[in-house]
Design a protein around this motif. Structure first.
Motif, PDB file in Angstrom:
ATOM      1  N   ASP A  65      34.326 -30.498 -24.848  1.00  0.00           N
ATOM      2  CA  ASP A  65      32.899 -30.459 -25.200  1.00  0.00           C
ATOM      3  C   ASP A  65      32.395 -31.787 -25.758  1.00  0.00           C
ATOM      4  O   ASP A  65      31.178 -31.995 -25.852  1.00  0.00           O
ATOM      5  CB  ASP A  65      32.629 -29.361 -26.257  1.00  0.00           C
ATOM      6  CG  ASP A  65      32.707 -27.970 -25.646  1.00  0.00           C
ATOM      7  OD1 ASP A  65      32.792 -27.855 -24.406  1.00  0.00           O
ATOM      8  OD2 ASP A  65      32.694 -27.004 -26.422  1.00  0.00           O
ATOM      9  N   PHE A  66      33.311 -32.651 -26.145  1.00  0.00           N
ATOM     10  CA  PHE A  66      32.921 -33.912 -26.779  1.00  0.00           C
ATOM     11  C   PHE A  66      33.554 -35.106 -26.061  1.00  0.00           C
ATOM     12  O   PHE A  66      33.918 -36.095 -26.683  1.00  0.00           O
ATOM     13  CB  PHE A  66      33.289 -33.892 -28.261  1.00  0.00           C
ATOM     14  CG  PHE A  66      32.769 -32.667 -28.962  1.00  0.00           C
ATOM     15  CD1 PHE A  66      31.409 -32.432 -29.049  1.00  0.00           C
ATOM     16  CD2 PHE A  66      33.634 -31.718 -29.481  1.00  0.00           C
ATOM     17  CE1 PHE A  66      30.911 -31.290 -29.656  1.00  0.00           C
ATOM     18  CE2 PHE A  66      33.155 -30.571 -30.098  1.00  0.00           C
ATOM     19  CZ  PHE A  66      31.784 -30.356 -30.185  1.00  0.00           C
ATOM     20  N   HIS A  98      32.039 -36.647 -23.300  1.00  0.00           N
ATOM     21  CA  HIS A  98      30.996 -37.124 -22.387  1.00  0.00           C
ATOM     22  C   HIS A  98      30.494 -38.511 -22.748  1.00  0.00           C
ATOM     23  O   HIS A  98      29.528 -38.997 -22.155  1.00  0.00           O
ATOM     24  CB  HIS A  98      29.788 -36.177 -22.433  1.00  0.00           C
ATOM     25  CG  HIS A  98      30.102 -34.772 -22.043  1.00  0.00           C
ATOM     26  ND1 HIS A  98      30.733 -33.895 -22.890  1.00  0.00           N
ATOM     27  CD2 HIS A  98      29.875 -34.089 -20.896  1.00  0.00           C
ATOM     28  CE1 HIS A  98      30.877 -32.723 -22.276  1.00  0.00           C
ATOM     29  NE2 HIS A  98      30.377 -32.810 -21.078  1.00  0.00           N
ATOM     30  N   CYS A  99      31.088 -39.142 -23.728  1.00  0.00           N
ATOM     31  CA  CYS A  99      30.551 -40.422 -24.215  1.00  0.00           C
ATOM     32  C   CYS A  99      30.457 -41.447 -23.082  1.00  0.00           C
ATOM     33  O   CYS A  99      31.417 -41.643 -22.328  1.00  0.00           O
ATOM     34  CB  CYS A  99      31.439 -40.967 -25.335  1.00  0.00           C
ATOM     35  SG  CYS A  99      30.911 -42.590 -25.920  1.00  0.00           S
ATOM     36  N   CYS A 151      33.449 -47.697 -29.555  1.00  0.00           N
ATOM     37  CA  CYS A 151      34.304 -46.602 -29.052  1.00  0.00           C
ATOM     38  C   CYS A 151      35.769 -46.790 -29.443  1.00  0.00           C
ATOM     39  O   CYS A 151      36.469 -45.807 -29.716  1.00  0.00           O
ATOM     40  CB  CYS A 151      34.189 -46.501 -27.533  1.00  0.00           C
ATOM     41  SG  CYS A 151      32.619 -45.795 -26.997  1.00  0.00           S
ATOM     42  N   ARG A 205      36.897 -35.485 -33.639  1.00  0.00           N
ATOM     43  CA  ARG A 205      35.854 -36.356 -33.109  1.00  0.00           C
ATOM     44  C   ARG A 205      35.091 -36.989 -34.267  1.00  0.00           C
ATOM     45  O   ARG A 205      34.592 -36.303 -35.154  1.00  0.00           O
ATOM     46  CB  ARG A 205      34.921 -35.504 -32.238  1.00  0.00           C
ATOM     47  CG  ARG A 205      34.062 -36.293 -31.299  1.00  0.00           C
ATOM     48  CD  ARG A 205      34.863 -36.877 -30.152  1.00  0.00           C
ATOM     49  NE  ARG A 205      33.967 -37.461 -29.153  1.00  0.00           N
ATOM     50  CZ  ARG A 205      33.489 -38.705 -29.185  1.00  0.00           C
ATOM     51  NH1 ARG A 205      33.847 -39.528 -30.163  1.00  0.00           N
ATOM     52  NH2 ARG A 205      32.670 -39.132 -28.254  1.00  0.00           N
ATOM     53  N   THR A 255      29.709 -42.700 -35.196  1.00  0.00           N
ATOM     54  CA  THR A 255      29.535 -44.001 -35.831  1.00  0.00           C
ATOM     55  C   THR A 255      28.472 -43.927 -36.924  1.00  0.00           C
ATOM     56  O   THR A 255      27.330 -43.567 -36.661  1.00  0.00           O
ATOM     57  CB  THR A 255      29.123 -45.047 -34.775  1.00  0.00           C
ATOM     58  OG1 THR A 255      30.008 -44.917 -33.663  1.00  0.00           O
ATOM     59  CG2 THR A 255      29.177 -46.452 -35.342  1.00  0.00           C
ATOM     60  N   GLY A 256      28.860 -44.275 -38.136  1.00  0.00           N
ATOM     61  CA  GLY A 256      27.899 -44.365 -39.230  1.00  0.00           C
ATOM     62  C   GLY A 256      27.263 -45.742 -39.278  1.00  0.00           C
ATOM     63  O   GLY A 256      26.069 -45.896 -39.524  1.00  0.00           O
ATOM     64  N   MET A 316      32.550 -35.959 -37.270  1.00  0.00           N
ATOM     65  CA  MET A 316      31.361 -35.428 -36.603  1.00  0.00           C
ATOM     66  C   MET A 316      30.748 -34.303 -37.426  1.00  0.00           C
ATOM     67  O   MET A 316      31.418 -33.319 -37.733  1.00  0.00           O
ATOM     68  CB  MET A 316      31.728 -34.903 -35.218  1.00  0.00           C
ATOM     69  CG  MET A 316      30.536 -34.384 -34.436  1.00  0.00           C
ATOM     70  SD  MET A 316      31.004 -33.934 -32.738  1.00  0.00           S
ATOM     71  CE  MET A 316      32.130 -32.576 -33.072  1.00  0.00           C
ATOM     72  N   MET A 347      25.899 -31.985 -34.995  1.00  0.00           N
ATOM     73  CA  MET A 347      26.033 -32.619 -33.700  1.00  0.00           C
ATOM     74  C   MET A 347      26.886 -31.780 -32.741  1.00  0.00           C
ATOM     75  O   MET A 347      27.151 -32.185 -31.623  1.00  0.00           O
ATOM     76  CB  MET A 347      26.646 -34.010 -33.833  1.00  0.00           C
ATOM     77  CG  MET A 347      25.730 -34.979 -34.542  1.00  0.00           C
ATOM     78  SD  MET A 347      26.366 -36.675 -34.550  1.00  0.00           S
ATOM     79  CE  MET A 347      25.901 -37.273 -32.925  1.00  0.00           C
ATOM     80  N   VAL A 358      24.846 -40.766 -23.171  1.00  0.00           N
ATOM     81  CA  VAL A 358      25.031 -39.989 -24.395  1.00  0.00           C
ATOM     82  C   VAL A 358      26.352 -40.343 -25.068  1.00  0.00           C
ATOM     83  O   VAL A 358      27.282 -40.849 -24.434  1.00  0.00           O
ATOM     84  CB  VAL A 358      25.005 -38.467 -24.110  1.00  0.00           C
ATOM     85  CG1 VAL A 358      23.617 -38.040 -23.637  1.00  0.00           C
ATOM     86  CG2 VAL A 358      26.082 -38.066 -23.106  1.00  0.00           C
ATOM     87  N   ALA A 359      26.413 -40.029 -26.375  1.00  0.00           N
ATOM     88  CA  ALA A 359      27.665 -40.121 -27.128  1.00  0.00           C
ATOM     89  C   ALA A 359      28.331 -38.746 -27.108  1.00  0.00           C
ATOM     90  O   ALA A 359      29.514 -38.595 -26.810  1.00  0.00           O
ATOM     91  CB  ALA A 359      27.390 -40.540 -28.561  1.00  0.00           C
ATOM     92  N   LEU A 360      27.529 -37.746 -27.451  1.00  0.00           N
ATOM     93  CA  LEU A 360      27.916 -36.341 -27.405  1.00  0.00           C
ATOM     94  C   LEU A 360      26.772 -35.639 -26.685  1.00  0.00           C
ATOM     95  O   LEU A 360      25.663 -36.173 -26.617  1.00  0.00           O
ATOM     96  CB  LEU A 360      28.047 -35.779 -28.825  1.00  0.00           C
ATOM     97  CG  LEU A 360      29.096 -36.452 -29.717  1.00  0.00           C
ATOM     98  CD1 LEU A 360      28.911 -36.004 -31.162  1.00  0.00           C
ATOM     99  CD2 LEU A 360      30.501 -36.112 -29.233  1.00  0.00           C
ATOM    100  N   PRO A 361      27.005 -34.467 -26.136  1.00  0.00           N
ATOM    101  CA  PRO A 361      25.914 -33.801 -25.411  1.00  0.00           C
ATOM    102  C   PRO A 361      24.650 -33.700 -26.272  1.00  0.00           C
ATOM    103  O   PRO A 361      24.690 -33.192 -27.396  1.00  0.00           O
ATOM    104  CB  PRO A 361      26.501 -32.423 -25.094  1.00  0.00           C
ATOM    105  CG  PRO A 361      27.977 -32.684 -24.975  1.00  0.00           C
ATOM    106  CD  PRO A 361      28.262 -33.700 -26.049  1.00  0.00           C
ATOM    107  N   PHE A 405      22.840 -36.247 -27.488  1.00  0.00           N
ATOM    108  CA  PHE A 405      22.579 -37.365 -28.398  1.00  0.00           C
ATOM    109  C   PHE A 405      22.859 -38.710 -27.725  1.00  0.00           C
ATOM    110  O   PHE A 405      23.899 -38.883 -27.091  1.00  0.00           O
ATOM    111  CB  PHE A 405      23.420 -37.224 -29.667  1.00  0.00           C
ATOM    112  CG  PHE A 405      23.125 -35.952 -30.403  1.00  0.00           C
ATOM    113  CD1 PHE A 405      21.943 -35.813 -31.125  1.00  0.00           C
ATOM    114  CD2 PHE A 405      23.997 -34.876 -30.339  1.00  0.00           C
ATOM    115  CE1 PHE A 405      21.652 -34.627 -31.779  1.00  0.00           C
ATOM    116  CE2 PHE A 405      23.718 -33.686 -31.001  1.00  0.00           C
ATOM    117  CZ  PHE A 405      22.540 -33.555 -31.721  1.00  0.00           C
ATOM    118  N   TYR A 453      23.438 -46.184 -38.272  1.00  0.00           N
ATOM    119  CA  TYR A 453      23.008 -44.975 -37.566  1.00  0.00           C
ATOM    120  C   TYR A 453      22.649 -43.941 -38.636  1.00  0.00           C
ATOM    121  O   TYR A 453      23.526 -43.364 -39.278  1.00  0.00           O
ATOM    122  CB  TYR A 453      24.126 -44.477 -36.652  1.00  0.00           C
ATOM    123  CG  TYR A 453      24.475 -45.476 -35.573  1.00  0.00           C
ATOM    124  CD1 TYR A 453      23.795 -45.492 -34.361  1.00  0.00           C
ATOM    125  CD2 TYR A 453      25.475 -46.438 -35.766  1.00  0.00           C
ATOM    126  CE1 TYR A 453      24.095 -46.431 -33.371  1.00  0.00           C
ATOM    127  CE2 TYR A 453      25.778 -47.375 -34.783  1.00  0.00           C
ATOM    128  CZ  TYR A 453      25.082 -47.360 -33.589  1.00  0.00           C
ATOM    129  OH  TYR A 453      25.392 -48.285 -32.621  1.00  0.00           O
TER     130      TYR A 453
END
Lengths: 160, 160
Positions: A14-15, A17-18, A68, A93, A96-97, A150, A154, B51-54, B56, B103
């Motif tokens: 689910d995470f 896709h970056c 990344c 996961r 980035t802050g 994360m 999100m 996107v980074a995550l779906p 976002f 961010y």
């Protein structure tokens, strides 16, 4: 230790896709980071059109790769700190802050770039990762990534 | 004042290949920044796969947009400081010395992003530019770009 699988390939489906490193994103950079001893390492060869000026790699791409790679480093560090083996299951996961990149010298195109990073500090919630990017054996950019676990906000796409 | 032409469209042809904002790069983002009063403004709508995550927007893209917009802002400021009108001729080319992005919140996809920037300080050699990026009226990222006048070593592609 040395991981046979890339850290990003251990992100939950689910995470993953970056655009920078998700294995499920067919158009993205698909950066792959590996644990090598005390560091994590990634290698990436920019395309000829990913330039800032003719002959020099686009700084936005450099920032993206540092981002990344730093996030993957934080994920691996969390697993190792918990006493788990990288590759035994999914890794957590991070997002980035903050990102800082110092461009020390122009990065020439036509080379495989190497990113090496270490965790400078970490706790349960976040990690600060230092990244060095080199081309043809010369470090041309240094980055710092503040990686944050994360947040639950999100974990679902936002409503429009 | 308000520029009818984008700042990036005033870069000399030899330096208009940037993946983020060069008008000559057919595969790039082609970001366009305009002087609006005391600020420069750019707008960009990410693709669904950036996107980074779906749900976002990819942080690497955000960093890239902040970078190119900050560099354009520095170029326009140099022209204005010299008493010239934006659009009357080519603008000088700056490169990125350092980039920092905070961010503040996840940036939702499906919106046109707006970047607004101001020059915090500048001299003949460099400028420090502050950039705010917003989506649907909320600032989700803040950036700082240290823009440096393009060194002569970047005016020719490197020898391999």
């Amino acid at each position: 230790m040395h991981t046979p699988r890339a850290i990003q390939d251990l992100y939950p489906d689910d995470f993953a896709h970056c655009f920078g490193c998700g294995r499920i994103n067919p158009h993205g950079h698909q950066l792959k980071s590996y644990v090598e001893g005390e560091e994590t390492v990634a290698r990436f060869t920019p395309r000829a059109d990913q330039v800032a000026l003719p002959g020099f790699v686009y700084g936005g791409l450099i920032a993206s790769l540092i981002d990344c790679h730093g996030i993957a480093t934080a994920a691996a560090a969390a697993e190792l700190a918990a006493g788990r083996t990288i590759g035994a299951g999914p890794v957590p996961r991070y997002v980035t802050g903050a990102l800082r990149v110092d461009y020390l010298a122009p990065t020439p195109v036509g080379h495989e770039l190497e990113l090496r990073s270490r965790v400078r500090e970490r706790n349960e919630r976040k990690a600060v990762v230092e990244v060095a990017l080199s081309a043809a054996g010369t470090v041309t950019a240094r980055g710092e990534v503040v990686a944050v676990r994360m947040p639950s906000t999100m974990q679902q796409p936002p409503r429009r």
